[in-house]
Design a protein around this motif. Structure first.
Motif, PDB file in Angstrom:
ATOM      1  N   ALA A 141      -3.669   5.402   2.136  1.00 35.92           N
ATOM      2  CA  ALA A 141      -3.008   4.448   1.247  1.00 35.92           C
ATOM      3  C   ALA A 141      -3.677   3.080   1.326  1.00 35.92           C
ATOM      4  CB  ALA A 141      -1.530   4.334   1.609  1.00 35.92           C
ATOM      5  N   TRP A 142      -4.080   2.696   2.527  1.00 34.98           N
ATOM      6  CA  TRP A 142      -4.732   1.391   2.746  1.00 34.98           C
ATOM      7  C   TRP A 142      -6.065   1.326   1.993  1.00 34.98           C
ATOM      8  CZ3 TRP A 142      -2.565  -2.812   4.770  1.00 34.98           C
ATOM      9  CH2 TRP A 142      -3.368  -3.856   5.225  1.00 34.98           C
ATOM     10  N   LYS A 143      -6.840   2.385   2.107  1.00 38.14           N
ATOM     11  CA  LYS A 143      -8.127   2.417   1.416  1.00 38.14           C
ATOM     12  C   LYS A 143      -7.949   2.437  -0.097  1.00 38.14           C
ATOM     13  CE  LYS A 143     -10.566   4.675   5.228  1.00 38.14           C
ATOM     14  NZ  LYS A 143     -11.184   5.942   5.724  1.00 38.14           N
ATOM     15  N   ALA A 144      -6.971   3.198  -0.567  1.00 36.36           N
ATOM     16  CA  ALA A 144      -6.715   3.277  -2.001  1.00 36.36           C
ATOM     17  C   ALA A 144      -6.288   1.925  -2.564  1.00 36.36           C
ATOM     18  CB  ALA A 144      -5.651   4.321  -2.289  1.00 36.36           C
ATOM     19  N   ALA A 145      -5.576   1.147  -1.749  1.00 39.31           N
ATOM     20  CA  ALA A 145      -5.109  -0.165  -2.188  1.00 39.31           C
ATOM     21  C   ALA A 145      -6.210  -1.220  -2.139  1.00 39.31           C
ATOM     22  CB  ALA A 145      -3.925  -0.609  -1.336  1.00 39.31           C
ATOM     23  N   LYS A 146      -7.339  -0.885  -1.501  1.00 37.98           N
ATOM     24  CA  LYS A 146      -8.498  -1.781  -1.409  1.00 37.98           C
ATOM     25  C   LYS A 146      -8.112  -3.147  -0.828  1.00 37.98           C
ATOM     26  CE  LYS A 146     -10.867   0.482  -5.265  1.00 37.98           C
ATOM     27  NZ  LYS A 146     -11.473   0.337  -6.611  1.00 37.98           N
ATOM     28  N   VAL A 147      -7.413  -3.096   0.299  1.00 35.55           N
ATOM     29  CA  VAL A 147      -6.964  -4.310   0.968  1.00 35.55           C
ATOM     30  C   VAL A 147      -8.131  -4.919   1.735  1.00 35.55           C
ATOM     31  CG1 VAL A 147      -5.261  -5.302   2.540  1.00 35.55           C
ATOM     32  CG2 VAL A 147      -4.697  -3.260   1.213  1.00 35.55           C
ATOM     33  N   GLY A 157       4.769  -2.151   7.925  1.00 38.53           N
ATOM     34  CA  GLY A 157       5.176  -2.338   6.540  1.00 38.53           C
ATOM     35  C   GLY A 157       5.098  -1.045   5.752  1.00 38.53           C
ATOM     36  N   TYR A 158       4.034  -0.280   5.994  1.00 34.57           N
ATOM     37  CA  TYR A 158       3.862   1.018   5.334  1.00 34.57           C
ATOM     38  C   TYR A 158       4.997   1.977   5.714  1.00 34.57           C
ATOM     39  CZ  TYR A 158       1.973   5.690   4.483  1.00 34.57           C
ATOM     40  OH  TYR A 158       1.813   6.995   4.088  1.00 34.57           O
ATOM     41  N   GLY A 171       3.899   9.521  -8.795  1.00 32.65           N
ATOM     42  CA  GLY A 171       5.041   9.700  -9.682  1.00 32.65           C
ATOM     43  C   GLY A 171       6.303   9.004  -9.255  1.00 32.65           C
ATOM     44  N   GLY A 172       6.235   8.247  -8.148  1.00 39.00           N
ATOM     45  CA  GLY A 172       7.401   7.524  -7.680  1.00 39.00           C
ATOM     46  C   GLY A 172       8.382   8.418  -6.940  1.00 39.00           C
ATOM     47  N   VAL A 173       9.640   8.035  -6.959  1.00 40.64           N
ATOM     48  CA  VAL A 173      10.699   8.765  -6.261  1.00 40.64           C
ATOM     49  C   VAL A 173      11.679   9.298  -7.300  1.00 40.64           C
ATOM     50  CG1 VAL A 173      12.566   8.616  -4.578  1.00 40.64           C
ATOM     51  CG2 VAL A 173      10.459   7.297  -4.229  1.00 40.64           C
ATOM     52  N   ASN A 174      11.817  10.611  -7.356  1.00 40.41           N
ATOM     53  CA  ASN A 174      12.666  11.248  -8.369  1.00 40.41           C
ATOM     54  C   ASN A 174      12.304  10.762  -9.775  1.00 40.41           C
ATOM     55  OD1 ASN A 174      14.137  12.630  -6.356  1.00 40.41           O
ATOM     56  ND2 ASN A 174      15.517  10.890  -6.090  1.00 40.41           N
ATOM     57  N   GLY A 175      11.008  10.563  -9.990  1.00 36.66           N
ATOM     58  CA  GLY A 175      10.527  10.122 -11.286  1.00 36.66           C
ATOM     59  C   GLY A 175      10.644   8.637 -11.545  1.00 36.66           C
ATOM     60  N   ARG A 176      11.156   7.877 -10.577  1.00 37.07           N
ATOM     61  CA  ARG A 176      11.319   6.427 -10.732  1.00 37.07           C
ATOM     62  C   ARG A 176      10.252   5.702  -9.941  1.00 37.07           C
ATOM     63  NH1 ARG A 176      16.890   5.535 -11.802  1.00 37.07           N
ATOM     64  NH2 ARG A 176      16.382   3.344 -12.219  1.00 37.07           N
ATOM     65  N   GLN A 177       9.649   4.693 -10.531  1.00 37.83           N
ATOM     66  CA  GLN A 177       8.701   3.837  -9.833  1.00 37.83           C
ATOM     67  C   GLN A 177       9.463   2.811  -8.993  1.00 37.83           C
ATOM     68  OE1 GLN A 177       4.827   3.938 -10.799  1.00 37.83           O
ATOM     69  NE2 GLN A 177       5.876   5.907 -10.733  1.00 37.83           N
ATOM     70  N   ILE A 178       8.833   2.313  -7.939  1.00 38.28           N
ATOM     71  CA  ILE A 178       9.414   1.258  -7.106  1.00 38.28           C
ATOM     72  C   ILE A 178       8.634  -0.021  -7.360  1.00 38.28           C
ATOM     73  CG2 ILE A 178       9.957   0.497  -4.768  1.00 38.28           C
ATOM     74  CD1 ILE A 178      10.003   3.449  -3.934  1.00 38.28           C
ATOM     75  N   GLU A 179       9.343  -1.078  -7.743  1.00 37.78           N
ATOM     76  CA  GLU A 179       8.718  -2.364  -8.048  1.00 37.78           C
ATOM     77  C   GLU A 179       9.137  -3.395  -7.005  1.00 37.78           C
ATOM     78  OE1 GLU A 179       9.676  -5.481 -11.403  1.00 37.78           O
ATOM     79  OE2 GLU A 179       8.514  -3.821 -12.246  1.00 37.78           O
ATOM     80  N   LEU A 180       8.159  -3.871  -6.244  1.00 40.40           N
ATOM     81  CA  LEU A 180       8.428  -4.839  -5.176  1.00 40.40           C
ATOM     82  C   LEU A 180       8.027  -6.239  -5.622  1.00 40.40           C
ATOM     83  CD1 LEU A 180       9.070  -5.645  -2.209  1.00 40.40           C
ATOM     84  CD2 LEU A 180       6.704  -5.018  -1.647  1.00 40.40           C
ATOM     85  N   ALA A 183       0.836  -1.204   0.000  1.00 38.75           N
ATOM     86  CA  ALA A 183       0.000   0.000   0.000  1.00 38.75           C
ATOM     87  C   ALA A 183       0.870   1.254   0.000  1.00 38.75           C
ATOM     88  CB  ALA A 183      -0.928  -0.004   1.215  1.00 38.75           C
ATOM     89  N   GLY A 184       1.960   1.227   0.760  1.00 38.50           N
ATOM     90  CA  GLY A 184       2.861   2.372   0.801  1.00 38.50           C
ATOM     91  C   GLY A 184       3.515   2.641  -0.541  1.00 38.50           C
ATOM     92  N   PHE A 185       4.041   1.610  -1.162  1.00 37.26           N
ATOM     93  CA  PHE A 185       4.696   1.793  -2.458  1.00 37.26           C
ATOM     94  C   PHE A 185       3.696   2.177  -3.544  1.00 37.26           C
ATOM     95  CE2 PHE A 185       8.129  -1.122  -0.739  1.00 37.26           C
ATOM     96  CZ  PHE A 185       9.067  -0.113  -0.631  1.00 37.26           C
TER      97      PHE A 185
END
Length: 389
Positions: free
Chosen positions: A306-312, A323-324, A76-85, A67-69
């Protein structure tokens, strides 16, 4: 190896070229100062217990990080970069965890290892992790053995088991309880908690009134309760997690209904408390992050959004909030490392984080062997199963 992903938003056509170039990089802390492009995702990997005896804990922790990522990527990610977990299930099995991490490390496009789960697994991972120099960020353990003093690439956030045990023992002594028994899991995690409890009690010139181990499958939980109950303690400190917690509590309530139980945060998955039902009522649990429904804190409000947006599907919990928070701190270190970070610059930027306040939860990386947070507060299980302060 089953994996799930937090997918980044679609990237440019150069992404394939970037990953191909990254695959040629050596597995070491010092990557080239510049990569071939700066538009591809930052790939990180996690081995966690999504199934097995502690699966509920791993699921909650991973859901919070995802949810955090996802919230960070959506902006827009971090400095324009997405984070892929990428997440691989290890079932709380050390051999599976090592296999997962070996595969992750062999894939040289993985920038860092993130939030790997459990004391036994983390201890087993550390020798190769330290040798490789890959960033090892926020392992899920409070064990001192996971806090090596001379490893710049290992970053612990959560308060240690020793700090939690100290807080629980201090509370017990403060309210006049001195006959304290300890039940602990028969693994490295449990032994760490037992040693920490012993040391905390010794500071008050006390010793455990009784001590008993419980196997990971909880097959001997009732026998452990019988041994402890025979010593007639005034309270029991639990170094247990998952099924062992539930089975021990059930047996204890059957034999000594009113005997107080004090547990560490590791047992506190919302699903575990719910499954314990009436057996959990009145239990005191130390926590290493704030209440996940304390909307007075900005970090909790951000987490809830973030939790609500992720629809967990799961209920928000302390573990999910942890974790967030880990995801947020990782993103801050990545931001400081610049638009095209290397492992070396990321490691340096993480050590530069001092008194970084997410809004009611602060972290400060000072030196190897120490955790960045020392937050510990006590909660109690109310009659409706909620954790309250």
């Amino acid at each position: 190896m089953q994996r799930t992903h937090v997918s980044p938003t679609p990237s440019s056509p150069s992404r394939r070229r970037i990953l191909g170039a990254m695959a040629t990089l050596p597995l070491a802390a010092h990557l080239p100062a510049r990569a071939t492009d700066d538009t591809g995702p930052i790939k990180i990997a996690q081995s966690s217990a999504l199934t097995g005896p502690l699966g509920e804990l791993g699921q909650a922790m991973t859901a919070g990080a995802k949810a955090g990522f996802a919230a960070i990527n959506a902006k827009g990610g971090v400095n324009g970069r997405q984070i892929e977990l990428t997440v691989a299930d290890d079932g709380y099995d050390v051999k599976r965890a090592l296999a997962n991490v070996s595969a992750f490390m062999d894939d040289r496009s993985n920038f860092a290892l993130f939030n790997c789960f459990g004391t036994p697994a983390v201890e087993a991972m550390l020798p190769r992790v330290i040798e490789s120099g890959i960033p090892f960020f926020a392992p899920f353990t409070g064990a001192l053995s996971a806090r090596p003093r001379n490893a710049r690439n290992v970053f612990n956030i959560r308060a240690s088991y020793a700090e939690e045990a100290e807080q629980l023992v201090q509370q017990l002594v403060t309210i006049g309880i001195r006959r304290i028994a300890v039940a602990y899991q028969n693994n490295n995690f449990g032994k760490e908690v037992f040693n920490a409890a012993q040391q905390a009690l010794a500071r008050y010139k006390l010793e455990p009134t009784a001590a008993a181990t419980v196997e990971n499958n909880a097959s001997d939980a009732a026998a452990a309760v019988t041994r402890i109950a025979a010593a007639e303690p005034e309270a029991v400190l639990l170094g247990l997690a998952g099924k062992p917690t539930m089975e021990f509590a059930h047996a204890l309530r059957s034999q000594r209904k009113g005997l107080p139980m004090y547990a560490l945060s590791i047992m506190g998955a919302a699903a575990t408390v719910k499954a314990m039902g009436a057996d959990a009522i009145g239990m005191t649990v130390s926590q290493i992050v704030p209440l996940p429904n304390n909307m007075a804190l900005p970090v909790v409000r951000d987490f809830q959004l973030a939790w609500k947006a992720a629809k967990v599907a799961q209920e928000p919990s302390h573990l999910a909030l942890e974790g967030y928070i880990n995801a947020r701190v990782f993103a801050e270190a990545l931001r400081r490392a610049g638009k095209n970070p290397t492992r070396s610059s990321f490691i340096d930027s993480t050590w530069s984080i001092k008194q970084f306040d997410l809004g009611g939860f602060a972290v400060s990386f000072s030196e190897g062997g120490l955790n960045a947070s020392h937050f510990v507060e006590l909660t109690m299980v109310a009659r409706d199963g909620r954790l309250i302060r």
